[in-house]
Design a protein around this motif. Structure first.
Motif, mmCIF file in Angstrom:
data_model
loop_
_atom_site.group_PDB
_atom_site.id
_atom_site.type_symbol
_atom_site.label_atom_id
_atom_site.label_comp_id
_atom_site.label_asym_id
_atom_site.label_seq_id
_atom_site.Cartn_x
_atom_site.Cartn_y
_atom_site.Cartn_z
ATOM 1 N N SER A 82 7.444 -8.901 -12.452
ATOM 2 C CA SER A 82 7.370 -8.309 -11.113
ATOM 3 C C SER A 82 5.927 -8.220 -10.644
ATOM 4 C CB SER A 82 8.008 -6.912 -11.116
ATOM 5 O OG SER A 82 9.365 -6.970 -11.484
ATOM 6 N N LEU A 83 5.024 -7.864 -11.550
ATOM 7 C CA LEU A 83 3.613 -7.746 -11.189
ATOM 8 C C LEU A 83 3.009 -9.102 -10.851
ATOM 9 C CD1 LEU A 83 1.245 -5.664 -11.038
ATOM 10 C CD2 LEU A 83 0.676 -6.340 -13.381
ATOM 11 N N LEU A 84 3.468 -10.121 -11.522
ATOM 12 C CA LEU A 84 2.919 -11.459 -11.313
ATOM 13 C C LEU A 84 3.260 -12.001 -9.930
ATOM 14 C CD1 LEU A 84 1.406 -13.864 -12.625
ATOM 15 C CD2 LEU A 84 3.644 -14.683 -13.431
ATOM 16 N N HIS A 85 4.448 -11.650 -9.411
ATOM 17 C CA HIS A 85 4.924 -12.278 -8.181
ATOM 18 C C HIS A 85 4.987 -11.328 -6.980
ATOM 19 C CE1 HIS A 85 6.723 -14.816 -11.448
ATOM 20 N NE2 HIS A 85 6.197 -15.762 -10.683
ATOM 21 N N ASN A 86 4.568 -10.074 -7.164
ATOM 22 C CA ASN A 86 4.674 -9.118 -6.065
ATOM 23 C C ASN A 86 3.403 -8.282 -5.957
ATOM 24 O OD1 ASN A 86 7.789 -9.214 -5.269
ATOM 25 N ND2 ASN A 86 7.644 -9.275 -7.503
ATOM 26 N N GLN A 87 3.117 -7.833 -4.737
ATOM 27 C CA GLN A 87 1.915 -7.043 -4.521
ATOM 28 C C GLN A 87 2.128 -5.572 -4.868
ATOM 29 O OE1 GLN A 87 0.341 -7.260 -0.520
ATOM 30 N NE2 GLN A 87 -1.769 -7.100 -1.221
ATOM 31 N N LEU A 208 -3.544 5.171 2.778
ATOM 32 C CA LEU A 208 -4.733 4.328 2.917
ATOM 33 C C LEU A 208 -4.557 2.977 2.237
ATOM 34 C CD1 LEU A 208 -7.465 7.043 2.297
ATOM 35 C CD2 LEU A 208 -6.977 5.908 4.458
ATOM 36 N N LEU A 209 -3.867 2.975 1.100
ATOM 37 C CA LEU A 209 -3.715 1.720 0.360
ATOM 38 C C LEU A 209 -2.804 0.723 1.072
ATOM 39 C CD1 LEU A 209 -3.584 3.027 -3.328
ATOM 40 C CD2 LEU A 209 -5.398 1.690 -2.243
ATOM 41 N N LYS A 210 -1.964 1.196 1.994
ATOM 42 C CA LYS A 210 -1.165 0.256 2.786
ATOM 43 C C LYS A 210 -2.083 -0.669 3.587
ATOM 44 C CE LYS A 210 2.729 1.369 4.732
ATOM 45 N NZ LYS A 210 3.756 2.012 5.589
ATOM 46 N N ASP A 211 -3.152 -0.089 4.147
ATOM 47 C CA ASP A 211 -4.110 -0.900 4.903
ATOM 48 C C ASP A 211 -4.942 -1.782 3.979
ATOM 49 O OD1 ASP A 211 -3.198 0.316 7.189
ATOM 50 O OD2 ASP A 211 -4.748 1.857 7.188
ATOM 51 N N VAL A 212 -5.310 -1.239 2.804
ATOM 52 C CA VAL A 212 -6.115 -2.013 1.856
ATOM 53 C C VAL A 212 -5.337 -3.226 1.375
ATOM 54 C CG1 VAL A 212 -7.287 -1.963 -0.387
ATOM 55 C CG2 VAL A 212 -7.440 0.009 1.142
ATOM 56 N N LEU A 213 -4.047 -3.064 1.116
ATOM 57 C CA LEU A 213 -3.217 -4.179 0.645
ATOM 58 C C LEU A 213 -3.134 -5.294 1.678
ATOM 59 C CD1 LEU A 213 -0.339 -2.127 -1.024
ATOM 60 C CD2 LEU A 213 -1.942 -3.622 -2.217
ATOM 61 N N SER A 215 -5.512 -6.063 3.748
ATOM 62 C CA SER A 215 -6.815 -6.736 3.768
ATOM 63 C C SER A 215 -7.082 -7.516 2.494
ATOM 64 C CB SER A 215 -7.929 -5.705 3.984
ATOM 65 O OG SER A 215 -7.742 -4.989 5.178
ATOM 66 N N ARG A 216 -6.395 -7.154 1.399
ATOM 67 C CA ARG A 216 -6.625 -7.818 0.110
ATOM 68 C C ARG A 216 -5.287 -8.290 -0.465
ATOM 69 N NH1 ARG A 216 -9.486 -4.449 -4.183
ATOM 70 N NH2 ARG A 216 -9.307 -6.490 -5.192
ATOM 71 N N PRO A 217 -4.806 -9.468 -0.096
ATOM 72 C CA PRO A 217 -3.506 -9.954 -0.587
ATOM 73 C C PRO A 217 -3.446 -10.106 -2.098
ATOM 74 C CG PRO A 217 -4.292 -11.262 1.275
ATOM 75 C CD PRO A 217 -5.432 -10.400 0.842
ATOM 76 N N GLU A 218 -4.623 -10.271 -2.750
ATOM 77 C CA GLU A 218 -4.623 -10.458 -4.210
ATOM 78 C C GLU A 218 -4.490 -9.149 -4.968
ATOM 79 O OE1 GLU A 218 -8.744 -9.195 -3.272
ATOM 80 O OE2 GLU A 218 -7.236 -10.460 -2.307
ATOM 81 N N LEU A 219 -4.657 -8.007 -4.285
ATOM 82 C CA LEU A 219 -4.614 -6.697 -4.938
ATOM 83 C C LEU A 219 -3.177 -6.346 -5.327
ATOM 84 C CD1 LEU A 219 -6.053 -4.007 -5.725
ATOM 85 C CD2 LEU A 219 -5.596 -3.221 -3.389
ATOM 86 N N ARG A 220 -3.015 -5.693 -6.469
ATOM 87 C CA ARG A 220 -1.715 -5.212 -6.916
ATOM 88 C C ARG A 220 -1.709 -3.685 -6.918
ATOM 89 N NH1 ARG A 220 -0.963 -9.845 -6.052
ATOM 90 N NH2 ARG A 220 0.054 -11.393 -7.387
ATOM 91 N N LEU A 221 -0.619 -3.108 -6.435
ATOM 92 C CA LEU A 221 -0.428 -1.654 -6.446
ATOM 93 C C LEU A 221 0.807 -1.332 -7.264
ATOM 94 C CD1 LEU A 221 -1.025 1.259 -5.481
ATOM 95 C CD2 LEU A 221 0.356 0.758 -3.446
ATOM 96 N N VAL A 222 0.629 -0.491 -8.284
ATOM 97 C CA VAL A 222 1.737 -0.055 -9.138
ATOM 98 C C VAL A 222 1.906 1.449 -8.952
ATOM 99 C CG1 VAL A 222 2.615 0.122 -11.491
ATOM 100 C CG2 VAL A 222 1.277 -1.883 -10.800
ATOM 101 N N ILE A 223 3.117 1.874 -8.666
ATOM 102 C CA ILE A 223 3.412 3.287 -8.429
ATOM 103 C C ILE A 223 4.327 3.792 -9.532
ATOM 104 C CG2 ILE A 223 4.433 4.939 -6.829
ATOM 105 C CD1 ILE A 223 3.744 3.023 -4.562
ATOM 106 N N LEU A 224 3.879 4.806 -10.256
ATOM 107 C CA LEU A 224 4.673 5.425 -11.314
ATOM 108 C C LEU A 224 5.175 6.773 -10.812
ATOM 109 C CD1 LEU A 224 2.337 4.734 -14.396
ATOM 110 C CD2 LEU A 224 4.016 3.225 -13.334
ATOM 111 N N THR A 225 6.468 6.988 -10.890
ATOM 112 C CA THR A 225 7.021 8.209 -10.318
ATOM 113 C C THR A 225 8.311 8.603 -11.015
ATOM 114 O OG1 THR A 225 7.723 9.247 -8.243
ATOM 115 C CG2 THR A 225 8.336 6.947 -8.578
ATOM 116 N N ALA A 226 8.767 9.798 -10.694
ATOM 117 C CA ALA A 226 10.061 10.266 -11.192
ATOM 118 C C ALA A 226 11.176 9.634 -10.356
ATOM 119 C CB ALA A 226 10.127 11.787 -11.121
ATOM 120 N N PRO A 227 12.395 9.573 -10.896
ATOM 121 C CA PRO A 227 13.486 8.868 -10.195
ATOM 122 C C PRO A 227 13.769 9.386 -8.793
ATOM 123 C CG PRO A 227 14.089 9.275 -12.478
ATOM 124 C CD PRO A 227 12.804 9.994 -12.245
ATOM 125 N N HIS A 228 13.622 10.686 -8.562
ATOM 126 C CA HIS A 228 14.024 11.232 -7.265
ATOM 127 C C HIS A 228 13.121 10.777 -6.116
ATOM 128 C CE1 HIS A 228 10.976 14.302 -8.475
ATOM 129 N NE2 HIS A 228 10.721 14.323 -7.171
#
Length: 761
Positions: A82-87, A208-213, A215-228
């Motif tokens: 998923s990280l390889l093919h998605n931002q 803020l990172l929505k705008d950064v992403l 501007s930088r298509p190569e950047l990856r954002l990973v979000i770790l969270t609880a299920p809810h």
């Protein structure tokens, strides 16, 4: 090979020494085998670590087996694809699944595979203790050096180099980094952890990172969270890959048979009952607030001598975000502490869930309530409320038990209470917190129209308007609502804007040295320890030795200077500081943190080329200048004693408060009429903290007139108006004299309308 072994062994010992000396608190929570690991040597068939080029040690393979047993490990391939093919990738998982330690390592492997051409990895944490602990753990698992390949940076402390490929940090530190590098070009993967905590900084970063992403298509954002939180994030970011990490829970849930009148005593009673059953396993107790944690800690220690020695030892461990870690003395050997059975009792609150990392939790006691602060913009103060925890919090408390088949969760509230009284989730902190610092940050990022900003949850409009109003009062905004020169400089300091303004004012009043000490002391944790029962009077006597007649701000300077003198006069600094602080019922860790904070503030002053005056503490002129500096930032924190008995009425609203017991004025005959205070919260016993006396004349000299005119009608305002009337003839004479001054003086003190006048404009 022998030479190579020597290098590896030296590197391992360097890591072990660093972690044992600096972070031995984690050893207390995890009394695992502390023997030094042997290096795995198989002739010439040495498997090399791709991150440092050295052979793996045998400890790496031991930890690898533990990692492979974590629930998150099953999703490794899915995540990396998923990280390889998605931002953007969202990882949703329960507590104790290993996502906070394993996902960043997989991201580091991804950056290594592309040879770091897009940057390295950064992983945010809500609490600084968690960032440090995870960095230490991950460095150990990756078989690399802490501070080199893996590091951390938290407020006022950094353990990174330019070669660090995986950095753990607090969310507010990444936010501050964006002020200088808005696109965060140094990073190829940004991981936001514990997003479900919904802190102000994390919510701001999500937007803020929505705008950064973009501007930088190569950047990856990973979000770790609880299920809810998954569905809300999906709605916010659109259709993005989702990795679900599940953890099968086998814990037995035991509900109490009725509403407990005193949840605190009920929890301690149950703790002692469990200990007497001789059932093995550590215990976690979720209490309502930090005060209950400190009280429970003292009570458990007092009760310890009365236990049967055959039961083993109860080790209470207070754990909450503002707590300075209880670090054992170096001569306490880890192996020695594990020879006989010791049961750890972690005392925490719902806000300390992510701080818990002990492995063998068998019992969890949940009182079902929490005491939280909700900011009230109308009175510019926090209201402390006690309320039931949410359903999502109750579920996370259960997850602390992990996959233990013998684990038990004791809920000290009725069974129907879980479903009928609990809210599904708590409101995000951006809707319950003071937003002045966040608005200052967003203004620094040149973001206009804050009310239309794409936050995942909109801030409370009233809090947003109050933040803008406060920044205007502090001269941080210009006439167009953009940051003024003062506002830009204020944003350089990792402090509350009011405190930053006081530091800037001290440059004009030539008391920078003293003001930096005050700023460090009020930013660091409280330096006064809660005296054990029976020693309260002794503690008060000790504290009075540092008391200053001008007030608590000046008392803090005395304490800090005395601590530095004790440090300088000792040959063995660690032990003498500890003993000196114990003798005076002061927190050594808090005072050490104040030293670190002050040093950092000095570096900021030098970097932005602000003057630092020579220390002159004690002279009348210096005392007056310090009060002027404090008033320049804290003119909104003024109160008057209305009856001569210490009942202080706030100038901005109708709330009445008393002096806090830690105040140097507390229980003394000398109670000042007008005071400036650092902190006030609405609770059962309303109190103002860190209080110093001021005069109405000095207040009217420095307060912005448009702020004073906006104050609600009150007797205090009438008294201050009389001060203005009394001073008006003098002011008229001064205005006449100004017309005769040269142009340079006119530039220094410009003629401005009364409603726009503000000190240090």
């Amino acid at each position: 090979n022998v030479f190579l072994l020597g290098i590896i062994y030296a590197r391992k010992m360097e890591f072990l020494t660093f972690s044992s000396e600096i972070h031995s608190f984690s050893e207390l929570l995890d009394c695992s085998d502390g023997d030094e690991e042997e290096i795995l040597v198989c002739g010439e068939d040495l498997e090399l670590n791709p991150f440092d080029g050295l052979p793996y040690s045998s400890r790496y393979y031991k930890l690898l087996k533990e990692r492979e047993e974590l629930p998150v490990w099953k999703e490794k391939h899915t995540f990396k694809e998923s990280l390889l093919h998605n931002q953007i990738v969202i990882v949703s998982g329960d507590a104790k699944t290993g996502k906070s330690s394993q996902v960043p390592q997989w991201c580091a492997e991804y950056c290594l595979s592309v040879r770091y051409q897009h940057g390295v990895v950064v992983c945010t944490q809500v609490h600084k203790q968690t960032a440090v602990r995870l960095a230490l753990r991950v460095a150990d698992e990756m078989d690399v050096n802490i501070g080199h390949e893996v590091g951390y940076f938290i407020p006022f402390e950094s353990c990174c180099t330019t070669e660090t490929i995986l950095r753990y940090c607090t969310d507010d530190m990444l936010q501050r980094e964006m002020m200088s590098v808005p696109l965060l070009n140094y990073y190829g993967v940004i991981i936001l952890d514990d997003v479900h905590e919904r802190t102000v900084a994390t919510d701001a970063l999500l937007g803020l990172l929505k705008d950064v992403l973009m501007s930088r298509p190569e950047l990856r954002l990973v979000i770790l969270t609880a299920p809810h939180m998954f569905s809300k994030l999906q709605n916010y970011y659109g259709s993005v890959p989702f990795v679900r990490v599940e953890n099968k829970h086998h814990a037995e849930v035991v509900y109490s048979c009725g509403v407990q009148k005193d949840h605190f005593l009920s929890a301690l009673r149950l703790l002692f009952e469990i200990h007497h059953t001789k059932e093995k396993g550590d215990i976690v107790i979720f209490l309502a607030c930090e005060q209950e944690i400190e009280k429970a800690y003292q009570m458990i220690r007092q009760e310890q001598p009365n236990f049967n020695p055959d039961l083993g030892e109860l080790i209470p461990v207070p754990l909450y975000p503002t707590k300075q870690d209880l670090i054992p003395k170096p001569n306490q050997d880890k192996q020695k502490c594990c020879k006989k059975y010791r049961r750890k009792v972690v005392l925490t609150t719902s806000f300390g869930e992510s701080l818990i990392w002990i492995k063998n939790v068998t019992f969890v006691i949940d009182v079902g309530v929490e005491r939280r602060k909700v900011y009230n913009p109308r009175i510019r103060a926090d209201s402390v409320i006690t309320q039931p925890i949410s359903k999502s919090q109750a579920e996370m408390h259960k997850q602390i038990l992990g996959m233990s088949s013998s684990g038990k969760l004791f809920c000290l509230y009725p069974e129907e209470f879980t479903y009928k009284e609990m809210k599904p989730h708590l409101p995000p902190k951006i809707q319950e917190s003071k937003l002045t610092s966040m608005v200052l940050f967003l203004k620094r990022m040149d973001i206009a129209g804050l009310g239309h900003r794409d936050f995942i949850s909109r801030p409370a409009p009233e809090s947003l308007m109050q933040a803008l109003e406060d920044l205007d009062y502090l001269a941080a905004l210009d006439n167009d609502g953009n940051l003024s020169e003062f506002g830009i400089i204020m944003s350089e300091f990792p402090l509350d804007p009011q405190l930053s303004k006081s530091i800037l004012a001290s440059c004009e009043f030539e008391c920078v040295d003293e003001m930096l000490t005050i700023a460090a002391m009020v930013t660091a944790p409280n330096c006064f320890l809660h005296a054990p029962p029976g020693t309260e009077e002794i503690a008060l006597t000790c504290w009075r030795k540092f008391s200053h007649p001008a007030g608590d701000h000046f008392t803090l300077i005395n304490i800090f200077n005395a601590f530095k003198e004790a440090s300088a006069s000792s040959a063995s600094q660690y032990y003498s500081n500890e003993k000196w602080c114990r003798d005076y019922f002061l927190s050594c860790s808090a005072l050490r943190m104040a030293e670190i904070i002050r040093a950092e503030l000095v570096e900021i002053m030098k970097r932005i080329e602000l003057p630092i005056s020579e220390p002159d503490f004690g002279s009348k002129e210096n005392i007056l200048n310090i009060k002027k500096s404090l008033l320049s930032g804290y003119f909104m924190h003024i109160a008057r004693d209305v009856d001569g008995s210490g009942n202080y009425l706030m100038l901005t609203h109708r709330q009445v408060a008393q002096l806090h017991p830690f105040s140097s004025y507390y229980n003394t005959r000398r109670i000042p009429e007008w005071v400036l205070f650092h902190k006030f919260s609405v609770s059962e016993d309303n109190s103002i903290r860190v209080v110093s006396e001021i005069s109405p004349d000095l207040f009217m000299e420095l307060v912005p007139q448009y702020y004073f005119s906006n104050l609600p009608p009150s007797e205090s305002k009438d008294i201050l108006q009389e001060v203005i009337n009394h001073l008006s003839p003098v002011s008229t004479m001064k205005e006449e004299q100004k017309t005769n001054n040269d142009s340079k003086e006119n530039e220094k003190f410009p003629q401005t309308p009364t409603e726009q006048r503000c000190i240090i404009q």
